[in-house]
Design an enzyme around this catalytic site. Sequence first.
Site, PDB file in Angstrom:
ATOM      1  N   SER A   1    -113.165 -33.862  42.630  1.00  0.00           N
ATOM      2  CA  SER A   1    -112.816 -32.717  42.924  1.00  0.00           C
ATOM      3  C   SER A   1    -114.557 -32.496  43.963  1.00  0.00           C
ATOM      4  O   SER A   1    -114.892 -32.077  45.113  1.00  0.00           O
ATOM      5  CB  SER A   1    -112.890 -31.304  42.318  1.00  0.00           C
ATOM      6  OG  SER A   1    -111.580 -30.970  41.821  1.00  0.00           O
TER       7      SER A   1
ATOM      8  N   ASP B   1    -107.678 -31.276  47.974  1.00  0.00           N
ATOM      9  CA  ASP B   1    -108.793 -31.339  47.505  1.00  0.00           C
ATOM     10  C   ASP B   1    -107.781 -33.545  47.393  1.00  0.00           C
ATOM     11  O   ASP B   1    -109.165 -34.445  47.301  1.00  0.00           O
ATOM     12  CB  ASP B   1    -110.040 -31.446  47.193  1.00  0.00           C
ATOM     13  CG  ASP B   1    -109.370 -30.916  45.378  1.00  0.00           C
ATOM     14  OD1 ASP B   1    -108.170 -30.810  45.194  1.00  0.00           O
ATOM     15  OD2 ASP B   1    -110.237 -30.421  44.529  1.00  0.00           O
ATOM     16  N   HIS B   2    -107.196 -33.078  46.631  1.00  0.00           N
ATOM     17  CA  HIS B   2    -106.395 -34.366  46.076  1.00  0.00           C
ATOM     18  C   HIS B   2    -105.061 -33.961  44.990  1.00  0.00           C
ATOM     19  O   HIS B   2    -104.852 -32.736  45.093  1.00  0.00           O
ATOM     20  CB  HIS B   2    -107.406 -34.947  44.939  1.00  0.00           C
ATOM     21  CG  HIS B   2    -108.093 -34.044  43.151  1.00  0.00           C
ATOM     22  ND1 HIS B   2    -106.699 -33.895  42.429  1.00  0.00           N
ATOM     23  CD2 HIS B   2    -109.135 -33.736  43.397  1.00  0.00           C
ATOM     24  CE1 HIS B   2    -107.052 -33.108  42.408  1.00  0.00           C
ATOM     25  NE2 HIS B   2    -109.228 -32.875  42.332  1.00  0.00           N
TER      26      HIS B   2
ATOM     27  N   ASP C   1    -109.896  -8.000  35.905  1.00  0.00           N
ATOM     28  CA  ASP C   1    -109.858  -9.243  37.236  1.00  0.00           C
ATOM     29  C   ASP C   1    -109.453  -8.986  38.647  1.00  0.00           C
ATOM     30  O   ASP C   1    -108.011  -8.723  37.755  1.00  0.00           O
ATOM     31  CB  ASP C   1    -109.938 -10.515  36.531  1.00  0.00           C
ATOM     32  CG  ASP C   1    -110.782 -10.740  35.014  1.00  0.00           C
ATOM     33  OD1 ASP C   1    -112.522  -9.960  35.419  1.00  0.00           O
ATOM     34  OD2 ASP C   1    -111.187 -11.096  34.536  1.00  0.00           O
TER      35      ASP C   1
ATOM     36  N   ASP D   1    -105.458 -27.452  39.898  1.00  0.00           N
ATOM     37  CA  ASP D   1    -105.989 -27.971  39.218  1.00  0.00           C
ATOM     38  C   ASP D   1    -105.986 -28.100  37.238  1.00  0.00           C
ATOM     39  O   ASP D   1    -105.892 -29.384  36.974  1.00  0.00           O
ATOM     40  CB  ASP D   1    -107.319 -28.439  39.346  1.00  0.00           C
ATOM     41  CG  ASP D   1    -107.859 -30.215  39.294  1.00  0.00           C
ATOM     42  OD1 ASP D   1    -108.004 -31.121  39.565  1.00  0.00           O
ATOM     43  OD2 ASP D   1    -109.408 -29.792  38.644  1.00  0.00           O
TER      44      ASP D   1
ATOM     45  N   PHE E   1    -116.929 -12.800  37.493  1.00  0.00           N
ATOM     46  CA  PHE E   1    -116.307 -12.236  36.509  1.00  0.00           C
ATOM     47  C   PHE E   1    -115.102 -12.578  35.168  1.00  0.00           C
ATOM     48  O   PHE E   1    -115.209 -11.972  34.109  1.00  0.00           O
ATOM     49  CB  PHE E   1    -114.500 -12.113  36.889  1.00  0.00           C
ATOM     50  CG  PHE E   1    -114.397 -10.917  38.508  1.00  0.00           C
ATOM     51  CD1 PHE E   1    -114.465  -9.492  38.365  1.00  0.00           C
ATOM     52  CD2 PHE E   1    -114.234 -11.590  39.498  1.00  0.00           C
ATOM     53  CE1 PHE E   1    -114.712  -8.752  39.847  1.00  0.00           C
ATOM     54  CE2 PHE E   1    -114.373 -10.936  40.685  1.00  0.00           C
ATOM     55  CZ  PHE E   1    -114.767  -9.347  41.131  1.00  0.00           C
TER      56      PHE E   1
ATOM     57  N   HIS F   1    -104.083 -30.828  33.990  1.00  0.00           N
ATOM     58  CA  HIS F   1    -104.785 -31.795  33.894  1.00  0.00           C
ATOM     59  C   HIS F   1    -104.716 -30.882  32.101  1.00  0.00           C
ATOM     60  O   HIS F   1    -104.470 -32.460  31.647  1.00  0.00           O
ATOM     61  CB  HIS F   1    -106.460 -31.264  33.976  1.00  0.00           C
ATOM     62  CG  HIS F   1    -107.071 -31.832  34.788  1.00  0.00           C
ATOM     63  ND1 HIS F   1    -107.178 -33.136  34.707  1.00  0.00           N
ATOM     64  CD2 HIS F   1    -107.651 -31.548  35.915  1.00  0.00           C
ATOM     65  CE1 HIS F   1    -107.840 -33.599  35.745  1.00  0.00           C
ATOM     66  NE2 HIS F   1    -108.153 -32.908  36.306  1.00  0.00           N
TER      67      HIS F   1
END
Length: 534
Positions: free
Chosen positions: A111, A377-378, A305, A336, A289, A340
Amino acid sequence: MLAVRVSVLCYLLPLLSMSSGSAEEENPDFWRTSAQNTLRSALGRKHNTNVAKNIVLFLGDGMGVTTITAARILKGQLQKRSGEESVMNMDTFPYVGLAKVYSVDFQIPDSAATATAYLCGVKSNLNTLGLSAAARSGVCRSQEGNEVTSILTWAKDAGKSVGIVTTTRVQHATPAASYAHSSSRKWYSDADLPTSAVSGGCTDISSQLLRNTDIDVIIGGGRKYMTPKGFPDPEYPADLSAQGQRKDGRNLVDEWLSMKEGKVARYVWNKTDFDTVDPEKTDYLMALFEPGDLRFEAERDRSMDPSISETTEKAIRILKKNPKGFFLLVEGGRIDQGHHSSRASMALHEAVALDDAVARGLELTNEEETLTVVTADHSHAFTFNGYPFRGNSILGKSPIFAMDFLPYTTLMYGNGPGHKITDNKRPDIRSIDTADKDYVQQSAVPLDSETHGGEDVALFARGPMAHLFQGVYEQNYIAHAMAYAACVGANQEHCTEPADTPFTSTDPGSSAPDTPLGAMTTVMLSALMSALLH
Protein backbone atom coordinates in the site's frame (compact mmCIF):
# COMPACT_ATOMS: atom_id res chain seq x y z
CA MET A 1 -16.46 -42.95 -5.44
CA LEU A 2 -16.46 -41.51 -8.95
CA ALA A 3 -19.89 -43.05 -9.56
CA VAL A 4 -21.23 -41.42 -6.43
CA ARG A 5 -19.84 -38.05 -7.50
CA VAL A 6 -21.35 -38.37 -10.98
CA SER A 7 -24.75 -39.22 -9.50
CA VAL A 8 -24.59 -36.17 -7.25
CA LEU A 9 -23.78 -33.98 -10.24
CA CYS A 10 -26.62 -35.48 -12.27
CA TYR A 11 -28.98 -34.65 -9.41
CA LEU A 12 -27.77 -31.11 -8.93
CA LEU A 13 -27.27 -29.91 -12.50
CA PRO A 14 -31.00 -29.72 -13.30
CA LEU A 15 -31.44 -27.67 -10.13
CA LEU A 16 -28.65 -25.36 -11.16
CA SER A 17 -30.49 -24.56 -14.38
CA MET A 18 -33.59 -23.48 -12.48
CA SER A 19 -34.03 -19.73 -12.36
CA SER A 20 -34.22 -18.16 -8.92
CA GLY A 21 -34.65 -14.68 -10.38
CA SER A 22 -37.94 -12.88 -10.85
CA ALA A 23 -40.55 -14.07 -13.31
CA GLU A 24 -39.97 -11.02 -15.52
CA GLU A 25 -36.36 -12.08 -16.00
CA GLU A 26 -37.59 -15.15 -17.91
CA ASN A 27 -38.98 -12.81 -20.54
CA PRO A 28 -36.35 -11.82 -23.15
CA ASP A 29 -37.91 -8.36 -23.37
CA PHE A 30 -36.81 -7.66 -19.80
CA TRP A 31 -33.15 -7.96 -20.80
CA ARG A 32 -33.63 -6.21 -24.14
CA THR A 33 -35.30 -3.24 -22.46
CA SER A 34 -32.60 -3.10 -19.81
CA ALA A 35 -29.89 -3.11 -22.45
CA GLN A 36 -31.63 -0.42 -24.49
CA ASN A 37 -31.90 1.82 -21.45
CA THR A 38 -28.20 1.39 -20.78
CA LEU A 39 -27.43 2.10 -24.43
CA ARG A 40 -29.47 5.32 -24.43
CA SER A 41 -27.67 6.44 -21.30
CA ALA A 42 -24.29 5.79 -22.92
CA LEU A 43 -25.27 7.57 -26.15
CA GLY A 44 -26.48 10.62 -24.22
CA ARG A 45 -23.34 10.94 -22.18
CA LYS A 46 -21.41 14.18 -22.64
CA HIS A 47 -17.95 14.99 -21.40
CA ASN A 48 -17.82 17.38 -18.47
CA THR A 49 -14.85 19.62 -19.33
CA ASN A 50 -15.25 22.00 -16.40
CA VAL A 51 -12.32 22.69 -14.12
CA ALA A 52 -12.75 20.58 -10.99
CA LYS A 53 -13.09 22.92 -8.05
CA ASN A 54 -13.07 19.91 -5.72
CA ILE A 55 -11.63 16.39 -5.82
CA VAL A 56 -12.81 13.54 -3.60
CA LEU A 57 -10.73 10.37 -3.91
CA PHE A 58 -12.25 7.28 -2.30
CA LEU A 59 -9.65 4.55 -1.89
CA GLY A 60 -10.65 1.02 -0.95
CA ASP A 61 -7.45 -0.54 0.37
CA GLY A 62 -7.35 -4.06 -1.07
CA MET A 63 -10.66 -3.56 -2.91
CA GLY A 64 -10.01 -5.63 -6.02
CA VAL A 65 -12.70 -6.43 -8.59
CA THR A 66 -13.65 -9.66 -6.81
CA THR A 67 -14.16 -7.69 -3.61
CA ILE A 68 -16.35 -5.14 -5.42
CA THR A 69 -18.50 -7.91 -6.95
CA ALA A 70 -18.89 -9.76 -3.65
CA ALA A 71 -19.61 -6.52 -1.75
CA ARG A 72 -22.27 -5.61 -4.31
CA ILE A 73 -24.03 -8.93 -3.71
CA LEU A 74 -23.67 -8.57 0.07
CA LYS A 75 -25.12 -5.06 -0.07
CA GLY A 76 -28.18 -6.35 -1.92
CA GLN A 77 -28.58 -9.31 0.40
CA LEU A 78 -28.42 -7.03 3.45
CA GLN A 79 -31.41 -5.30 1.84
CA LYS A 80 -33.21 -8.67 1.60
CA ARG A 81 -32.69 -9.01 -2.14
CA SER A 82 -31.00 -11.69 -4.23
CA GLY A 83 -27.96 -9.43 -4.45
CA GLU A 84 -26.48 -10.06 -7.88
CA GLU A 85 -28.60 -7.38 -9.55
CA SER A 86 -27.76 -4.77 -6.91
CA VAL A 87 -26.07 -1.53 -7.86
CA MET A 88 -23.27 -0.06 -5.79
CA ASN A 89 -23.02 3.71 -5.69
CA MET A 90 -19.67 3.44 -7.42
CA ASP A 91 -21.35 1.37 -10.16
CA THR A 92 -23.29 4.45 -11.25
CA PHE A 93 -20.14 6.32 -12.25
CA PRO A 94 -20.07 6.75 -16.04
CA TYR A 95 -16.36 6.26 -16.61
CA VAL A 96 -14.36 3.18 -15.65
CA GLY A 97 -10.73 2.27 -16.21
CA LEU A 98 -8.11 -0.21 -15.07
CA ALA A 99 -4.87 0.68 -13.30
CA LYS A 100 -1.72 -1.44 -13.38
CA VAL A 101 -0.47 -1.72 -9.81
CA TYR A 102 3.01 -3.26 -9.91
CA SER A 103 5.76 -1.36 -8.13
CA VAL A 104 9.21 -0.65 -9.58
CA ASP A 105 10.72 -3.60 -7.71
CA PHE A 106 7.84 -6.07 -7.25
CA GLN A 107 5.15 -7.61 -9.46
CA ILE A 108 2.70 -7.41 -6.55
CA PRO A 109 2.86 -4.17 -4.53
CA ASP A 110 2.13 -2.96 -1.03
CA SER A 111 0.00 0.00 0.00
CA ALA A 112 2.97 2.35 0.37
CA ALA A 113 4.27 1.96 -3.17
CA THR A 114 0.77 2.13 -4.66
CA ALA A 115 -0.20 5.21 -2.63
CA THR A 116 2.96 6.96 -3.79
CA ALA A 117 1.89 6.14 -7.36
CA TYR A 118 -1.72 7.36 -7.35
CA LEU A 119 -1.10 10.29 -5.00
CA CYS A 120 2.37 11.49 -6.04
CA GLY A 121 2.29 10.42 -9.68
CA VAL A 122 5.53 8.42 -9.44
CA LYS A 123 5.99 4.65 -9.18
CA SER A 124 8.32 3.60 -6.40
CA ASN A 125 9.63 0.66 -4.38
CA LEU A 126 7.86 -1.54 -1.87
CA ASN A 127 7.60 -0.16 1.68
CA THR A 128 8.57 3.42 0.74
CA LEU A 129 6.38 6.52 1.08
CA GLY A 130 6.54 9.75 -0.90
CA LEU A 131 9.89 8.82 -2.44
CA SER A 132 10.99 7.97 -5.97
CA ALA A 133 12.31 4.53 -6.86
CA ALA A 134 15.84 5.83 -6.33
CA ALA A 135 15.20 5.48 -2.59
CA ARG A 136 15.74 2.12 -0.91
CA SER A 137 13.42 0.44 1.56
CA GLY A 138 14.52 1.05 5.13
CA VAL A 139 17.63 3.02 4.13
CA CYS A 140 17.41 6.50 5.62
CA ARG A 141 20.34 7.92 3.69
CA SER A 142 18.59 7.14 0.39
CA GLN A 143 15.76 9.59 1.13
CA GLU A 144 17.51 12.91 0.60
CA GLY A 145 16.90 14.32 -2.85
CA ASN A 146 14.38 11.61 -3.75
CA GLU A 147 11.29 13.14 -2.12
CA VAL A 148 8.17 13.51 -4.28
CA THR A 149 5.09 15.55 -3.37
CA SER A 150 1.45 14.53 -3.62
CA ILE A 151 -1.70 15.95 -5.12
CA LEU A 152 -2.75 16.88 -1.58
CA THR A 153 0.25 19.21 -1.43
CA TRP A 154 -0.37 20.48 -4.97
CA ALA A 155 -3.97 21.32 -4.03
CA LYS A 156 -2.87 23.09 -0.84
CA ASP A 157 -0.30 25.11 -2.78
CA ALA A 158 -3.12 26.17 -5.11
CA GLY A 159 -5.05 27.60 -2.17
CA LYS A 160 -7.47 24.74 -1.69
CA SER A 161 -8.36 23.14 1.63
CA VAL A 162 -7.23 19.53 2.07
CA GLY A 163 -8.16 16.59 4.25
CA ILE A 164 -7.63 12.91 4.94
CA VAL A 165 -10.21 10.49 6.32
CA THR A 166 -9.29 6.87 7.02
CA THR A 167 -10.45 3.84 8.99
CA THR A 168 -6.83 3.01 9.80
CA ARG A 169 -4.30 5.06 11.76
CA VAL A 170 -3.64 8.37 10.05
CA GLN A 171 0.04 7.41 9.87
CA HIS A 172 -0.74 4.28 7.83
CA ALA A 173 0.59 3.82 4.30
CA THR A 174 -2.30 5.28 2.29
CA PRO A 175 -2.83 8.57 4.16
CA ALA A 176 0.89 8.90 4.96
CA ALA A 177 1.86 8.97 1.29
CA SER A 178 -0.14 12.19 0.92
CA TYR A 179 2.13 14.11 3.32
CA ALA A 180 5.21 12.07 4.37
CA HIS A 181 8.55 11.04 2.90
CA SER A 182 9.86 7.88 4.51
CA SER A 183 11.97 4.95 3.40
CA SER A 184 9.88 2.78 5.73
CA ARG A 185 6.11 2.93 6.00
CA LYS A 186 6.43 1.51 9.53
CA TRP A 187 8.24 4.48 11.09
CA TYR A 188 4.99 5.66 12.69
CA SER A 189 6.63 7.39 15.68
CA ASP A 190 10.22 8.15 16.65
CA ALA A 191 10.20 4.94 18.71
CA ASP A 192 10.03 3.02 15.42
CA LEU A 193 13.14 4.65 13.94
CA PRO A 194 16.26 2.45 13.89
CA THR A 195 19.50 3.93 15.14
CA SER A 196 20.74 4.45 11.58
CA ALA A 197 17.64 6.50 10.74
CA VAL A 198 18.04 8.68 13.82
CA SER A 199 21.70 9.34 13.10
CA GLY A 200 20.85 9.93 9.45
CA GLY A 201 18.42 12.70 10.33
CA CYS A 202 15.23 10.93 9.24
CA THR A 203 12.01 11.78 11.04
CA ASP A 204 8.95 9.70 11.88
CA ILE A 205 5.68 9.88 9.98
CA SER A 206 3.68 11.41 12.85
CA SER A 207 5.99 14.39 13.16
CA GLN A 208 5.78 14.88 9.39
CA LEU A 209 2.00 15.00 9.70
CA LEU A 210 2.45 18.33 11.47
CA ARG A 211 5.41 19.69 9.58
CA ASN A 212 5.14 18.89 5.88
CA THR A 213 1.73 20.13 4.73
CA ASP A 214 -0.91 22.23 6.46
CA ILE A 215 -3.76 19.71 6.45
CA ASP A 216 -7.16 21.13 7.40
CA VAL A 217 -8.94 17.89 8.35
CA ILE A 218 -7.28 14.77 9.77
CA ILE A 219 -9.63 11.93 10.76
CA GLY A 220 -8.78 8.34 11.65
CA GLY A 221 -6.88 6.53 14.39
CA GLY A 222 -3.30 6.61 15.64
CA ARG A 223 -3.40 8.43 18.99
CA LYS A 224 -0.54 6.44 20.52
CA TYR A 225 1.99 7.67 17.96
CA MET A 226 1.24 11.28 18.88
CA THR A 227 1.91 11.25 22.64
CA PRO A 228 4.89 10.58 24.95
CA LYS A 229 5.82 7.08 26.05
CA GLY A 230 3.59 5.97 28.90
CA PHE A 231 1.00 8.70 28.29
CA PRO A 232 -2.37 7.07 29.18
CA ASP A 233 -4.92 6.73 26.41
CA PRO A 234 -8.12 8.66 27.22
CA GLU A 235 -10.35 5.75 26.19
CA TYR A 236 -8.27 2.83 27.46
CA PRO A 237 -6.23 4.26 30.37
CA ALA A 238 -5.39 0.83 31.82
CA ASP A 239 -4.28 -0.68 28.51
CA LEU A 240 -0.48 -0.51 28.31
CA SER A 241 -0.51 -1.24 24.56
CA ALA A 242 -2.67 1.85 24.00
CA GLN A 243 -0.31 4.22 25.80
CA GLY A 244 1.75 6.83 24.02
CA GLN A 245 4.88 5.56 22.30
CA ARG A 246 7.01 8.62 21.60
CA LYS A 247 10.52 8.52 23.04
CA ASP A 248 11.13 12.22 22.46
CA GLY A 249 8.51 13.26 25.01
CA ARG A 250 6.58 15.34 22.50
CA ASN A 251 2.81 15.60 22.55
CA LEU A 252 2.04 16.20 18.90
CA VAL A 253 -1.65 16.82 19.55
CA ASP A 254 -0.81 19.76 21.80
CA GLU A 255 1.77 20.98 19.29
CA TRP A 256 -0.79 20.80 16.48
CA LEU A 257 -3.27 22.86 18.48
CA SER A 258 -0.63 25.48 19.34
CA MET A 259 0.27 25.79 15.66
CA LYS A 260 -3.30 26.88 14.85
CA GLU A 261 -3.26 30.05 16.92
CA GLY A 262 -5.78 32.54 15.55
CA LYS A 263 -7.83 29.74 13.95
CA VAL A 264 -10.63 27.59 15.28
CA ALA A 265 -8.97 24.19 15.70
CA ARG A 266 -10.61 21.20 17.37
CA TYR A 267 -9.11 17.94 18.58
CA VAL A 268 -11.56 15.16 19.47
CA TRP A 269 -11.21 11.46 20.24
CA ASN A 270 -14.81 10.27 20.66
CA LYS A 271 -18.10 10.52 18.83
CA THR A 272 -19.79 12.74 21.40
CA ASP A 273 -17.20 15.49 20.96
CA PHE A 274 -17.04 14.83 17.23
CA ASP A 275 -20.77 15.43 16.90
CA THR A 276 -20.43 18.81 18.62
CA VAL A 277 -17.93 20.06 16.02
CA ASP A 278 -19.70 22.74 13.98
CA PRO A 279 -18.27 22.66 10.43
CA GLU A 280 -19.34 26.27 9.85
CA LYS A 281 -17.27 27.46 12.79
CA THR A 282 -14.30 25.09 12.47
CA ASP A 283 -11.14 25.82 10.49
CA TYR A 284 -9.13 22.73 11.48
CA LEU A 285 -10.15 19.33 12.84
CA MET A 286 -8.04 16.46 14.12
CA ALA A 287 -10.14 13.46 15.19
CA LEU A 288 -8.29 10.35 16.38
CA PHE A 289 -10.75 7.72 17.55
CA GLU A 290 -8.42 4.84 18.45
CA PRO A 291 -4.82 4.32 19.66
CA GLY A 292 -4.14 2.45 16.40
CA ASP A 293 -6.52 1.51 13.59
CA LEU A 294 -10.25 2.01 13.96
CA ARG A 295 -12.46 -0.97 14.74
CA PHE A 296 -13.96 -3.01 11.92
CA GLU A 297 -17.39 -1.73 10.91
CA ALA A 298 -18.96 -4.97 12.20
CA GLU A 299 -17.41 -4.33 15.63
CA ARG A 300 -17.65 -0.55 15.77
CA ASP A 301 -18.86 0.97 19.06
CA ARG A 302 -21.45 3.34 17.64
CA SER A 303 -21.50 5.39 20.84
CA MET A 304 -17.76 6.09 20.60
CA ASP A 305 -16.76 6.01 16.94
CA PRO A 306 -18.57 7.54 13.95
CA SER A 307 -18.96 5.65 10.68
CA ILE A 308 -16.88 6.41 7.61
CA SER A 309 -19.97 8.05 6.11
CA GLU A 310 -20.20 10.39 9.10
CA THR A 311 -16.52 11.27 9.04
CA THR A 312 -16.67 11.86 5.29
CA GLU A 313 -19.61 14.21 5.73
CA LYS A 314 -17.92 16.20 8.49
CA ALA A 315 -14.75 16.55 6.43
CA ILE A 316 -16.59 17.78 3.34
CA ARG A 317 -18.67 20.27 5.29
CA ILE A 318 -15.54 21.79 6.80
CA LEU A 319 -13.50 21.80 3.60
CA LYS A 320 -16.19 23.08 1.23
CA LYS A 321 -16.25 26.49 2.93
CA ASN A 322 -13.11 27.38 0.97
CA PRO A 323 -14.20 29.29 -2.17
CA LYS A 324 -11.19 27.83 -4.01
CA GLY A 325 -12.34 24.28 -3.35
CA PHE A 326 -10.77 21.26 -1.70
CA PHE A 327 -9.05 17.89 -2.06
CA LEU A 328 -10.18 15.03 0.18
CA LEU A 329 -8.76 11.52 0.46
CA VAL A 330 -11.16 8.99 2.02
CA GLU A 331 -9.73 5.53 2.70
CA GLY A 332 -11.63 2.39 3.58
CA GLY A 333 -8.43 0.94 4.96
CA ARG A 334 -9.68 -2.09 6.84
CA ILE A 335 -10.96 -3.88 3.74
CA ASP A 336 -7.33 -4.85 3.33
CA GLN A 337 -6.93 -6.01 6.92
CA GLY A 338 -10.05 -8.14 6.76
CA HIS A 339 -8.60 -9.90 3.74
CA HIS A 340 -5.18 -10.38 5.35
CA SER A 341 -6.88 -12.31 8.15
CA SER A 342 -9.00 -14.18 5.54
CA ARG A 343 -12.21 -12.97 7.16
CA ALA A 344 -14.21 -12.22 4.03
CA SER A 345 -17.24 -11.05 6.00
CA MET A 346 -15.20 -8.33 7.68
CA ALA A 347 -13.63 -7.19 4.42
CA LEU A 348 -16.95 -7.06 2.54
CA HIS A 349 -18.78 -5.14 5.25
CA GLU A 350 -15.94 -2.60 5.15
CA ALA A 351 -16.38 -2.29 1.37
CA VAL A 352 -20.13 -1.76 1.75
CA ALA A 353 -19.45 0.95 4.36
CA LEU A 354 -17.07 2.69 1.96
CA ASP A 355 -19.71 2.60 -0.78
CA ASP A 356 -22.17 4.20 1.62
CA ALA A 357 -19.60 6.96 2.18
CA VAL A 358 -19.40 7.42 -1.59
CA ALA A 359 -23.15 8.07 -1.61
CA ARG A 360 -22.77 10.61 1.17
CA GLY A 361 -20.01 12.36 -0.71
CA LEU A 362 -22.12 12.60 -3.86
CA GLU A 363 -25.03 14.05 -1.89
CA LEU A 364 -22.82 16.79 -0.43
CA THR A 365 -21.12 17.87 -3.65
CA ASN A 366 -22.09 19.11 -7.10
CA GLU A 367 -21.07 16.86 -10.00
CA GLU A 368 -20.57 19.90 -12.23
CA GLU A 369 -17.66 21.09 -10.08
CA THR A 370 -16.50 18.03 -8.13
CA LEU A 371 -14.44 15.19 -9.56
CA THR A 372 -15.16 12.03 -7.59
CA VAL A 373 -12.89 9.02 -8.06
CA VAL A 374 -13.27 5.56 -6.49
CA THR A 375 -10.46 3.05 -6.83
CA ALA A 376 -8.23 0.56 -5.02
CA ASP A 377 -4.52 0.38 -4.42
CA HIS A 378 -4.25 -3.37 -5.05
CA SER A 379 -6.32 -6.54 -4.79
CA HIS A 380 -5.97 -9.76 -2.78
CA ALA A 381 -5.62 -13.50 -3.42
CA PHE A 382 -9.41 -13.65 -3.19
CA THR A 383 -11.67 -15.80 -5.37
CA PHE A 384 -15.40 -16.12 -6.05
CA ASN A 385 -15.91 -19.68 -7.28
CA GLY A 386 -18.05 -22.79 -7.55
CA TYR A 387 -21.60 -22.83 -8.91
CA PRO A 388 -23.81 -21.22 -6.26
CA PHE A 389 -27.48 -20.75 -7.01
CA ARG A 390 -28.76 -17.26 -7.76
CA GLY A 391 -29.35 -15.54 -4.43
CA ASN A 392 -27.10 -17.91 -2.51
CA SER A 393 -25.52 -16.13 0.45
CA ILE A 394 -22.32 -14.52 -0.79
CA LEU A 395 -20.76 -15.78 2.45
CA GLY A 396 -22.27 -19.24 1.97
CA LYS A 397 -21.25 -22.57 0.46
CA SER A 398 -21.33 -24.02 -3.04
CA PRO A 399 -24.13 -26.59 -3.47
CA ILE A 400 -21.73 -29.00 -5.20
CA PHE A 401 -19.24 -30.77 -2.97
CA ALA A 402 -15.58 -31.10 -3.88
CA MET A 403 -13.83 -34.35 -4.84
CA ASP A 404 -13.22 -35.08 -1.16
CA PHE A 405 -17.00 -35.05 -0.65
CA LEU A 406 -16.80 -31.98 1.54
CA PRO A 407 -18.41 -28.57 0.93
CA TYR A 408 -16.50 -25.36 0.32
CA THR A 409 -17.35 -21.68 0.48
CA THR A 410 -17.85 -19.71 -2.71
CA LEU A 411 -15.42 -17.10 -1.37
CA MET A 412 -11.92 -18.44 -0.76
CA TYR A 413 -8.29 -17.35 -0.67
CA GLY A 414 -5.29 -18.55 -2.63
CA ASN A 415 -3.22 -18.36 0.53
CA GLY A 416 -3.63 -17.39 4.17
CA PRO A 417 -4.42 -18.64 7.65
CA GLY A 418 -7.42 -20.67 6.46
CA HIS A 419 -5.28 -23.57 5.22
CA LYS A 420 -6.10 -26.42 7.61
CA ILE A 421 -5.47 -30.08 6.78
CA THR A 422 -6.06 -32.78 9.42
CA ASP A 423 -5.44 -36.45 8.61
CA ASN A 424 -5.08 -35.42 4.98
CA LYS A 425 -8.58 -33.92 4.98
CA ARG A 426 -10.04 -30.43 4.83
CA PRO A 427 -12.37 -29.34 7.65
CA ASP A 428 -16.01 -30.35 7.30
CA ILE A 429 -17.89 -27.04 7.34
CA ARG A 430 -21.43 -28.37 6.88
CA SER A 431 -22.42 -27.28 10.38
CA ILE A 432 -20.30 -24.10 10.38
CA ASP A 433 -21.84 -20.63 10.00
CA THR A 434 -19.55 -19.30 7.28
CA ALA A 435 -21.32 -15.94 7.33
CA ASP A 436 -20.06 -15.24 10.84
CA LYS A 437 -17.87 -12.15 11.00
CA ASP A 438 -15.01 -14.16 12.51
CA TYR A 439 -15.14 -17.09 10.10
CA VAL A 440 -11.79 -17.63 8.38
CA GLN A 441 -12.18 -18.73 4.76
CA GLN A 442 -10.21 -21.76 3.58
CA SER A 443 -7.07 -21.19 1.54
CA ALA A 444 -4.85 -23.28 -0.72
CA VAL A 445 -1.48 -22.29 0.75
CA PRO A 446 -0.69 -21.90 4.47
CA LEU A 447 0.41 -18.41 5.51
CA ASP A 448 -0.02 -16.50 8.76
CA SER A 449 -1.40 -13.59 6.76
CA GLU A 450 -2.98 -13.69 3.30
CA THR A 451 -1.19 -11.69 0.60
CA HIS A 452 -2.07 -9.02 -1.91
CA GLY A 453 -2.98 -9.82 -5.50
CA GLY A 454 -1.29 -8.34 -8.54
CA GLU A 455 -4.05 -7.91 -11.13
CA ASP A 456 -5.23 -4.51 -12.36
CA VAL A 457 -7.69 -2.63 -10.17
CA ALA A 458 -10.81 -0.79 -11.29
CA LEU A 459 -11.24 2.97 -11.16
CA PHE A 460 -14.64 4.71 -11.31
CA ALA A 461 -14.92 8.43 -12.07
CA ARG A 462 -17.59 11.11 -12.43
CA GLY A 463 -17.51 14.88 -12.63
CA PRO A 464 -15.15 17.28 -14.42
CA MET A 465 -12.71 15.51 -16.75
CA ALA A 466 -13.86 12.09 -15.55
CA HIS A 467 -13.51 10.83 -19.13
CA LEU A 468 -9.72 10.96 -18.67
CA PHE A 469 -9.99 7.77 -16.63
CA GLN A 470 -11.01 5.40 -19.43
CA GLY A 471 -8.80 2.56 -20.62
CA VAL A 472 -5.84 0.79 -19.06
CA TYR A 473 -3.08 2.89 -17.58
CA GLU A 474 -0.23 2.91 -15.11
CA GLN A 475 -1.38 3.65 -11.57
CA ASN A 476 0.77 6.78 -11.33
CA TYR A 477 -1.31 8.34 -14.15
CA ILE A 478 -4.18 8.82 -11.68
CA ALA A 479 -2.50 11.67 -9.80
CA HIS A 480 -1.68 13.51 -13.03
CA ALA A 481 -5.20 13.14 -14.42
CA MET A 482 -6.76 14.42 -11.19
CA ALA A 483 -4.33 17.35 -11.15
CA TYR A 484 -5.13 18.14 -14.79
CA ALA A 485 -8.85 18.16 -13.99
CA ALA A 486 -8.39 20.56 -11.07
CA CYS A 487 -5.67 22.74 -12.58
CA VAL A 488 -3.23 22.06 -9.76
CA GLY A 489 0.37 20.92 -9.93
CA ALA A 490 2.63 21.40 -12.93
CA ASN A 491 0.29 20.63 -15.84
CA GLN A 492 -1.74 23.83 -16.12
CA GLU A 493 -1.23 25.07 -19.68
CA HIS A 494 -4.84 24.26 -20.54
CA CYS A 495 -6.30 26.12 -17.56
CA THR A 496 -6.43 29.49 -19.32
CA GLU A 497 -8.04 28.04 -22.44
CA PRO A 498 -11.81 27.80 -23.07
CA ALA A 499 -13.52 24.81 -21.49
CA ASP A 500 -14.36 23.31 -24.89
CA THR A 501 -10.73 23.22 -26.08
CA PRO A 502 -10.03 19.67 -27.33
CA PHE A 503 -7.91 17.59 -24.99
CA THR A 504 -4.75 16.52 -26.82
CA SER A 505 -2.36 15.63 -24.01
CA THR A 506 -0.58 12.29 -24.32
CA ASP A 507 -1.48 9.64 -21.73
CA PRO A 508 1.68 9.19 -19.67
CA GLY A 509 0.55 5.68 -18.89
CA SER A 510 1.13 4.67 -22.50
CA SER A 511 4.80 5.49 -22.59
CA ALA A 512 6.21 3.16 -19.96
CA PRO A 513 9.85 2.23 -20.60
CA ASP A 514 10.63 -1.22 -21.95
CA THR A 515 14.14 -1.33 -20.55
CA PRO A 516 14.90 -3.76 -17.71
CA LEU A 517 14.85 -2.42 -14.17
CA GLY A 518 18.11 -1.81 -12.34
CA ALA A 519 19.29 -4.16 -9.66
CA MET A 520 16.89 -4.37 -6.74
CA THR A 521 18.00 -3.26 -3.32
CA THR A 522 19.47 -5.99 -1.14
CA VAL A 523 16.97 -5.44 1.69
CA MET A 524 15.89 -8.77 3.12
CA LEU A 525 12.79 -10.10 1.36
CA SER A 526 11.36 -11.28 4.65
CA ALA A 527 11.45 -7.73 6.01
CA LEU A 528 9.65 -6.44 2.94
CA MET A 529 6.98 -9.10 3.20
CA SER A 530 6.53 -8.23 6.86
CA ALA A 531 5.84 -4.67 5.77
CA LEU A 532 3.33 -5.95 3.23
CA LEU A 533 1.31 -7.86 5.75
CA HIS A 534 0.76 -5.17 8.39
